[in-house]
Design a protein around this motif. Sequence first.
Motif, PDB file in Angstrom:
ATOM      1  N   UNK A  51       0.841  -1.195   0.000  1.00 37.69           N
ATOM      2  CA  UNK A  51       0.000   0.000   0.000  1.00 37.69           C
ATOM      3  C   UNK A  51       0.878   1.247   0.000  1.00 37.69           C
ATOM      4  N   UNK A  52       0.603   2.165  -0.918  1.00 30.34           N
ATOM      5  CA  UNK A  52       1.402   3.376  -1.020  1.00 30.34           C
ATOM      6  C   UNK A  52       1.104   4.317   0.137  1.00 30.34           C
ATOM      7  N   UNK A  53       2.131   5.074   0.515  1.00 33.08           N
ATOM      8  CA  UNK A  53       1.953   6.098   1.552  1.00 33.08           C
ATOM      9  C   UNK A  53       1.293   7.342   0.993  1.00 33.08           C
ATOM     10  N   UNK A  54       1.065   7.391  -0.319  1.00 30.56           N
ATOM     11  CA  UNK A  54       0.514   8.569  -0.975  1.00 30.56           C
ATOM     12  C   UNK A  54      -0.845   8.256  -1.595  1.00 30.56           C
ATOM     13  N   UNK A  55      -1.658   9.313  -1.773  1.00 28.14           N
ATOM     14  CA  UNK A  55      -2.950   9.145  -2.452  1.00 28.14           C
ATOM     15  C   UNK A  55      -2.749   8.790  -3.925  1.00 28.14           C
ATOM     16  N   UNK A  56      -1.732   9.384  -4.527  1.00 34.55           N
ATOM     17  CA  UNK A  56      -1.427   9.138  -5.939  1.00 34.55           C
ATOM     18  C   UNK A  56       0.068   8.904  -6.106  1.00 34.55           C
ATOM     19  N   UNK A  57       0.397   8.130  -7.110  1.00 32.94           N
ATOM     20  CA  UNK A  57       1.805   8.041  -7.514  1.00 32.94           C
ATOM     21  C   UNK A  57       2.220   9.321  -8.226  1.00 32.94           C
ATOM     22  N   UNK A  58       1.275   9.877  -9.010  1.00 30.01           N
ATOM     23  CA  UNK A  58       1.533  11.111  -9.758  1.00 30.01           C
ATOM     24  C   UNK A  58       0.300  11.989  -9.733  1.00 30.01           C
ATOM     25  N   UNK A  59       0.515  13.256  -9.451  1.00 30.95           N
ATOM     26  CA  UNK A  59      -0.574  14.233  -9.593  1.00 30.95           C
ATOM     27  C   UNK A  59      -0.097  15.306 -10.563  1.00 30.95           C
ATOM     28  N   UNK A  60      -0.886  15.509 -11.612  1.00 29.92           N
ATOM     29  CA  UNK A  60      -0.544  16.474 -12.662  1.00 29.92           C
ATOM     30  C   UNK A  60      -1.394  17.725 -12.484  1.00 29.92           C
ATOM     31  N   UNK A  61      -0.748  18.873 -12.459  1.00 34.72           N
ATOM     32  CA  UNK A  61      -1.456  20.149 -12.405  1.00 34.72           C
ATOM     33  C   UNK A  61      -1.433  20.758 -13.802  1.00 34.72           C
ATOM     34  N   UNK A  62      -2.565  20.764 -14.467  1.00 31.00           N
ATOM     35  CA  UNK A  62      -2.661  21.297 -15.825  1.00 31.00           C
ATOM     36  C   UNK A  62      -3.073  20.232 -16.820  1.00 31.00           C
ATOM     37  N   UNK A  63      -4.219  20.453 -17.480  1.00 28.45           N
ATOM     38  CA  UNK A  63      -4.758  19.471 -18.411  1.00 28.45           C
ATOM     39  C   UNK A  63      -4.536  19.820 -19.859  1.00 28.45           C
ATOM     40  N   UNK A  64      -3.391  20.414 -20.174  1.00 30.21           N
ATOM     41  CA  UNK A  64      -3.043  20.689 -21.558  1.00 30.21           C
ATOM     42  C   UNK A  64      -2.355  19.493 -22.198  1.00 30.21           C
ATOM     43  N   UNK A  65      -1.793  19.713 -23.357  1.00 27.11           N
ATOM     44  CA  UNK A  65      -1.220  18.612 -24.130  1.00 27.11           C
ATOM     45  C   UNK A  65      -0.107  17.883 -23.384  1.00 27.11           C
ATOM     46  N   UNK A  66       0.799  18.626 -22.752  1.00 25.27           N
ATOM     47  CA  UNK A  66       1.915  18.000 -22.034  1.00 25.27           C
ATOM     48  C   UNK A  66       1.471  17.256 -20.798  1.00 25.27           C
ATOM     49  N   UNK A  67       0.584  17.874 -20.016  1.00 27.68           N
ATOM     50  CA  UNK A  67       0.120  17.243 -18.793  1.00 27.68           C
ATOM     51  C   UNK A  67      -0.705  16.005 -19.060  1.00 27.68           C
ATOM     52  N   UNK A  68      -1.598  16.074 -20.042  1.00 28.41           N
ATOM     53  CA  UNK A  68      -2.434  14.925 -20.376  1.00 28.41           C
ATOM     54  C   UNK A  68      -1.588  13.771 -20.903  1.00 28.41           C
ATOM     55  N   UNK A  69      -0.615  14.060 -21.757  1.00 26.95           N
ATOM     56  CA  UNK A  69       0.247  12.980 -22.270  1.00 26.95           C
ATOM     57  C   UNK A  69       0.999  12.309 -21.112  1.00 26.95           C
ATOM     58  N   UNK A  70       1.558  13.098 -20.211  1.00 28.00           N
ATOM     59  CA  UNK A  70       2.290  12.528 -19.082  1.00 28.00           C
ATOM     60  C   UNK A  70       1.382  11.666 -18.213  1.00 28.00           C
ATOM     61  N   UNK A  71       0.169  12.157 -17.954  1.00 28.47           N
ATOM     62  CA  UNK A  71      -0.773  11.419 -17.116  1.00 28.47           C
ATOM     63  C   UNK A  71      -1.132  10.083 -17.751  1.00 28.47           C
ATOM     64  N   UNK A  72      -1.457  10.105 -19.033  1.00 27.45           N
ATOM     65  CA  UNK A  72      -1.880   8.886 -19.718  1.00 27.45           C
ATOM     66  C   UNK A  72      -0.755   7.850 -19.782  1.00 27.45           C
ATOM     67  N   UNK A  73       0.463   8.291 -20.118  1.00 25.56           N
ATOM     68  CA  UNK A  73       1.572   7.355 -20.235  1.00 25.56           C
ATOM     69  C   UNK A  73       1.936   6.787 -18.869  1.00 25.56           C
ATOM     70  N   UNK A  74       1.935   7.627 -17.839  1.00 26.48           N
ATOM     71  CA  UNK A  74       2.228   7.134 -16.483  1.00 26.48           C
ATOM     72  C   UNK A  74       1.206   6.091 -16.060  1.00 26.48           C
ATOM     73  N   UNK A  75      -0.069   6.350 -16.387  1.00 25.31           N
ATOM     74  CA  UNK A  75      -1.123   5.405 -16.020  1.00 25.31           C
ATOM     75  C   UNK A  75      -0.960   4.079 -16.749  1.00 25.31           C
ATOM     76  N   UNK A  76      -0.552   4.125 -18.012  1.00 21.45           N
ATOM     77  CA  UNK A  76      -0.351   2.868 -18.754  1.00 21.45           C
ATOM     78  C   UNK A  76       0.820   2.073 -18.189  1.00 21.45           C
ATOM     79  N   UNK A  77       1.722   2.746 -17.493  1.00 25.37           N
ATOM     80  CA  UNK A  77       2.828   2.052 -16.824  1.00 25.37           C
ATOM     81  C   UNK A  77       2.424   1.537 -15.447  1.00 25.37           C
ATOM     82  N   UNK A  78       1.162   1.723 -15.088  1.00 26.28           N
ATOM     83  CA  UNK A  78       0.677   1.182 -13.817  1.00 26.28           C
ATOM     84  C   UNK A  78       0.583   2.158 -12.678  1.00 26.28           C
ATOM     85  N   UNK A  79       0.884   3.427 -12.917  1.00 25.53           N
ATOM     86  CA  UNK A  79       0.826   4.423 -11.849  1.00 25.53           C
ATOM     87  C   UNK A  79      -0.612   4.848 -11.573  1.00 25.53           C
TER      88      UNK A  79
END
Length: 458
Positions: free
Chosen positions: A1-29
């Motif tokens: 169990x992680x000590x954090x609510x999220x492995x990654x939290x992205x601030x900003x839903x533009x092209x860069x933030x959305x790409x990072x979020x999606x790729x991190x999630x596909x890696x299991x984050x």
Amino acid sequence: MSDFDYDLFVIGGGSGGVRAARIAATHGAKVGIAEEFRYGGTCVIRGCVPKKLFVYASKFSEEFEDAEGFGWSVGERQFSWEKLVAAKDQEITRLEGIYRRNLERTNVEPHDSRAVLEGPNTVRLLATGQTFTAKYILVAVGASPNVDDDLIGGEHVITSNEAFNLADLPQKVVVVGGGYIAVEFAGIFNGLGVDTTLMYRGDEILRGFDMDLRTAVRDEMEKKGIRVVLGDTFTEIAKKADGTLSGKTRKGATLEADQIMHAIGRKPHTVGLGLEQAGVEMDAIGAIKVDASSKSSVPSVYAVGDVTNRANLTPVAIREGHAFADTIFGNKPWTVNHSLIATAVFSQPELGTVGLTQEEALKVTSNVDIYKSTFRPMKHTLSGRDEKMLMKIIVDADTDKVLGVHIMGPDAGELAQVLGITLEMGATKADFDRTIAVHPTAAEELVTMREPTERIRG
């Protein structure tokens, strides 16, 4: 169990933030993302996408005129600004839906709120007051248009943000600035029939581009009826009783317009984000300082895109976001090469460029061959339009390596994309010369220029 609510939290839903979020999630984050306005960011909502749609709209005025040279009789024409804005809004809504669905498909948890940092591993949502912890925080909030704080009456100007949603198309406009956005909007307004002036404080528009392209595109803009004023800027703007604007310039001129648009650059959107409290270092303009892996001065906080003020282009932000996610969550470390980026300016005529300018090349090597050709595009032999196309190749004379290619003319941006591949692979002038031309095209000029027009030897 992680000590954090999220492995990654992205601030900003533009092209860069959305790409990072999606790729991190596909890696299991486990990933959360917060956006205070609309998903898609500047590019999709109020930048390159609506801008390109407006460029298309503005070109029809010349297309109708050119058609006569090819035997077409074009009848009465009428343009509706309201219909264009409505169609643009519909397309943006469609694209935002795609962004949201893509996040949902990868199980990224979206939060429709502005988020601020409470510390190196904590964010707070302003809409609800909720706080979340995350092992990593990625800041991808982009940038916002500059307005001159010293300008008297600056509250009367608009920026590109407002230009996309004006209630009425102005009859007369002054665009202030000399970069991508200013030059592109000058062409848009002019093409839509607006009396257009472009004013820039520098000695030539499009600073940072090859000088031959800078002067050539200005010449063509002036042929199209755009008034270009260089070496001047507004010092005071007043609103008259009839609602129109009157601006006084540094050189003592007075310019009147229905709208005055400022496109004088953009600044990182970091004010009030809590970065200082979290210990994140920024530069003098508020850009987050990062290393090659996009890591800030705080090991848990990363940043990508315009907020870092490296190469402020949407595809660069996407690449940076992807590299971050692969490196941190995918065990596939890599970094973005910012030294060779193909780009386009959707001016009229269009610019496409990749690699070094002539000025930059001469700082790298003193032995340079310049191949340059200026000609009339085939289309205009029948349309009768007085518009030139420019192609320029810059070659290291010692190694034969192509250092830069610069194009002004139809579909220059499309050509720049393909040329970017060749320069990334280290193409030489001999590689260009070995390539069989596609005829009849303008692009064949790139492989048929055999002798340099200029040789510069140190």
